[in-house]
Design a protein around this motif. Structure first.
Motif, mmCIF file in Angstrom:
data_model
loop_
_atom_site.group_PDB
_atom_site.id
_atom_site.type_symbol
_atom_site.label_atom_id
_atom_site.label_comp_id
_atom_site.label_asym_id
_atom_site.label_seq_id
_atom_site.Cartn_x
_atom_site.Cartn_y
_atom_site.Cartn_z
ATOM 1 N N ARG A 108 64.281 34.547 75.680
ATOM 2 C CA ARG A 108 63.426 33.822 74.729
ATOM 3 C C ARG A 108 63.786 34.173 73.295
ATOM 4 O O ARG A 108 63.798 33.300 72.415
ATOM 5 C CB ARG A 108 61.966 34.149 75.009
ATOM 6 C CG ARG A 108 61.444 33.573 76.319
ATOM 7 C CD ARG A 108 59.977 33.904 76.516
ATOM 8 N NE ARG A 108 59.458 33.320 77.753
ATOM 9 C CZ ARG A 108 58.223 33.484 78.200
ATOM 10 N NH1 ARG A 108 57.353 34.202 77.483
ATOM 11 N NH2 ARG A 108 57.848 32.919 79.345
ATOM 12 N N SER A 109 64.080 35.472 73.090
ATOM 13 C CA SER A 109 64.482 35.877 71.736
ATOM 14 C C SER A 109 65.786 35.195 71.338
ATOM 15 O O SER A 109 65.925 34.699 70.222
ATOM 16 C CB SER A 109 64.637 37.394 71.689
ATOM 17 O OG SER A 109 65.107 37.801 70.426
ATOM 18 N N THR B 44 66.920 32.403 72.576
ATOM 19 C CA THR B 44 66.638 30.972 72.391
ATOM 20 C C THR B 44 66.059 30.714 71.002
ATOM 21 O O THR B 44 66.436 29.752 70.325
ATOM 22 C CB THR B 44 65.654 30.492 73.471
ATOM 23 O OG1 THR B 44 66.220 30.746 74.753
ATOM 24 C CG2 THR B 44 65.385 29.004 73.317
ATOM 25 N N ALA B 45 65.144 31.606 70.585
ATOM 26 C CA ALA B 45 64.576 31.433 69.238
ATOM 27 C C ALA B 45 65.653 31.572 68.172
ATOM 28 O O ALA B 45 65.709 30.793 67.211
ATOM 29 C CB ALA B 45 63.470 32.472 69.022
ATOM 30 N N ASN B 46 66.553 32.567 68.376
ATOM 31 C CA ASN B 46 67.639 32.744 67.407
ATOM 32 C C ASN B 46 68.564 31.534 67.393
ATOM 33 O O ASN B 46 69.019 31.092 66.335
ATOM 34 C CB ASN B 46 68.428 34.012 67.741
ATOM 35 C CG ASN B 46 67.606 35.270 67.533
ATOM 36 O OD1 ASN B 46 66.693 35.287 66.700
ATOM 37 N ND2 ASN B 46 67.898 36.325 68.276
ATOM 38 N N THR C 296 67.739 28.524 68.170
ATOM 39 C CA THR C 296 67.042 27.424 67.490
ATOM 40 C C THR C 296 67.191 27.551 65.978
ATOM 41 O O THR C 296 67.442 26.563 65.272
ATOM 42 C CB THR C 296 65.562 27.435 67.892
ATOM 43 O OG1 THR C 296 65.448 27.330 69.313
ATOM 44 C CG2 THR C 296 64.826 26.266 67.243
ATOM 45 N N LYS C 297 67.022 28.790 65.494
ATOM 46 C CA LYS C 297 67.202 29.001 64.055
ATOM 47 C C LYS C 297 68.625 28.673 63.633
ATOM 48 O O LYS C 297 68.858 28.031 62.602
ATOM 49 C CB LYS C 297 66.870 30.451 63.709
ATOM 50 C CG LYS C 297 65.404 30.812 63.907
ATOM 51 C CD LYS C 297 65.150 32.270 63.552
ATOM 52 C CE LYS C 297 63.689 32.657 63.762
ATOM 53 N NZ LYS C 297 63.450 34.083 63.463
ATOM 54 N N GLU C 298 69.597 29.130 64.466
ATOM 55 C CA GLU C 298 70.998 28.836 64.143
ATOM 56 C C GLU C 298 71.271 27.334 64.178
ATOM 57 O O GLU C 298 72.058 26.824 63.378
ATOM 58 C CB GLU C 298 71.917 29.565 65.114
ATOM 59 C CG GLU C 298 71.924 31.064 64.934
ATOM 60 C CD GLU C 298 72.831 31.760 65.921
ATOM 61 O OE1 GLU C 298 72.950 32.991 65.837
ATOM 62 O OE2 GLU C 298 73.419 31.082 66.766
ATOM 63 N N LYS C 299 70.617 26.641 65.135
ATOM 64 C CA LYS C 299 70.794 25.191 65.213
ATOM 65 C C LYS C 299 70.313 24.533 63.914
ATOM 66 O O LYS C 299 70.977 23.645 63.361
ATOM 67 C CB LYS C 299 70.019 24.638 66.406
ATOM 68 C CG LYS C 299 70.068 23.124 66.526
ATOM 69 C CD LYS C 299 69.233 22.635 67.695
ATOM 70 C CE LYS C 299 69.235 21.107 67.759
ATOM 71 N NZ LYS C 299 68.380 20.622 68.853
#
Length: 367
Positions: free
Chosen positions: A130-131, A133-135, A137-140
């Motif tokens: 999850r961490s 995935t969150a990173n 998402t931020k990178e995206k």
């Protein structure tokens, strides 16, 4: 009358309760006993007899039931004895099974412990995922922002490219003017060299003029060196724009692959055409441009199979085909265009290919 009747009833009740012990009362009042008490006693006797008969019937029924129940219990006892024996047998089997189950229980407990450890590990991995995935998402989001910036940068570079194209055209114009000037200077230099030779014949008589002419020759040499330096700078500038100079022509190789037709259009957009080989020296020079790449040549037999022509309309007279080529060896026998291959020797590096294949492109234009 009513008083006499009550007395009779009380006397009868006393006689009934006391039995034979009330003889004195019977003797004193024998007449009363004979008349009133006989009916009451008979009625009670009949009731007692009926009750005893019913009780006997109930007892007989109970005895019969107890007899059959005793038979049933004896049979049940036999069955229970057999079941006990079988139970004892099964008990031994169950003890063995219990031991096996105890071992299996220990194994299952160990497996459960391992599964618990794996579960905890998976929970940690899930948290980590999850961490991540969150990173991601931020990178995206950052990449989307970067992509937008790159699009803007692309537009800016397109404007710069158009500006550079205009500057190239201007440089070509200046280069043409300098080429004309160079030719004039070269002619002048040749004339001066002829005059120098004539002056050398008259050297003994014209020492002072020789010094003057030598001074002029030195100046011309400086101008020639300056022109060479300017030509070197121009060639460097042309190299920066992807062009290379060779014997009054400019050459460039594309940075992307395309088919033969698209490659010719690409060359036409820059005022050039696909390369035409007119000499062995030019062939060696063009072969040096492709490095480890292959590139289209400006020659085809698409109009008339087997008759190869350059894009300037001239027939192919001198060729540098790989041994065994051209063989028109495509799947549909449509190898109508030619490429130059790097791995072959320069003077044996041509191969025929279908025109719709993609390759790099060498463009040429005269100056």
């Amino acid at each position: 009358m009513s008083q006499i009747t009550l007395e009779k009833l009380s006397v009868c009740e006393d006689i009934t309760d006391l039995g034979t012990s009330n003889e004195s009362v019977n003797r004193n009042d024998g007449k009363l006993h004979n008349q009133g008490c006989n009916r009451t006693w008979n009625r009670r006797y009949r009731f007692g007899a009926q009750f005893l008969g019913l009780l006997c019937a109930v007892l007989l029924t109970a005895i019969i039931i107890l007899y059959f129940e005793n038979k049933r219990l004896q049979n049940s006892r036999k069955d229970l004895t057999e079941q006990k024996t079988e139970y004892l047998h099964h008990t031994n089997e169950h003890e063995v099974s219990y031991k096996n189950l105890s071992l299996e229980k220990e194994q299952l407990e160990n497996s459960f412990h391992q599964l618990q450890v794996r579960h905890n590990s998976m929970v940690e991995e899930n948290i980590l995922f999850r961490s991540i995935t969150a990173n991601l998402t931020k990178e995206k989001i950052q990449l989307q922002t970067l992509n937008s910036n790159l699009v803007k940068e692309k537009d800016r570079f397109q404007i710069l490219s158009n500006k550079l194209a205009r500057e190239i055209n201007q440089s070509e114009t200046r280069y043409n003017a300098m080429a004309d000037k160079r030719d004039k200077i070269q002619n002048w230099y040749n004339n001066m060299t002829d005059e120098k030779n004539q002056l050398q014949i008259l050297n003994s008589n014209l020492v002072e003029e020789r010094h003057k002419l030598q001074s002029q020759n030195d100046n011309l040499t400086k101008e020639r060196n300056q022109i060479h330096l300017e030509m070197g700078g121009l060639q460097k500038a042309l190299s920066n724009f992807g062009w290379k100079y060779f014997k009054s022509s400019l050459y460039s190789i594309s940075t992307v692959k395309m088919n033969w037709t698209a490659g010719r259009l690409h060359c036409n957009e820059s005022g050039a055409d696909l390369v035409v080989i007119n000499s062995k020296e030019e062939m060696i020079f063009v072969h040096s441009l492709i490095s480890n790449l292959g590139a289209w040549l400006g020659v085809t037999d698409a109009e008339n199979e087997g008759v190869w022509k350059w894009v300037d309309g001239k027939n192919l007279t001198t060729s540098y085909w790989i041994r065994g080529q051209p063989n028109n060896g495509g799947i549909r026998g449509n190898d109508d265009c030619a490429v130059i291959v790097f791995k072959e020797p320069p003077l044996r590096s041509w191969n025929d290919m279908p025109c719709h294949y993609i390759s790099f492109v060498i463009c040429e234009k005269s100056v």
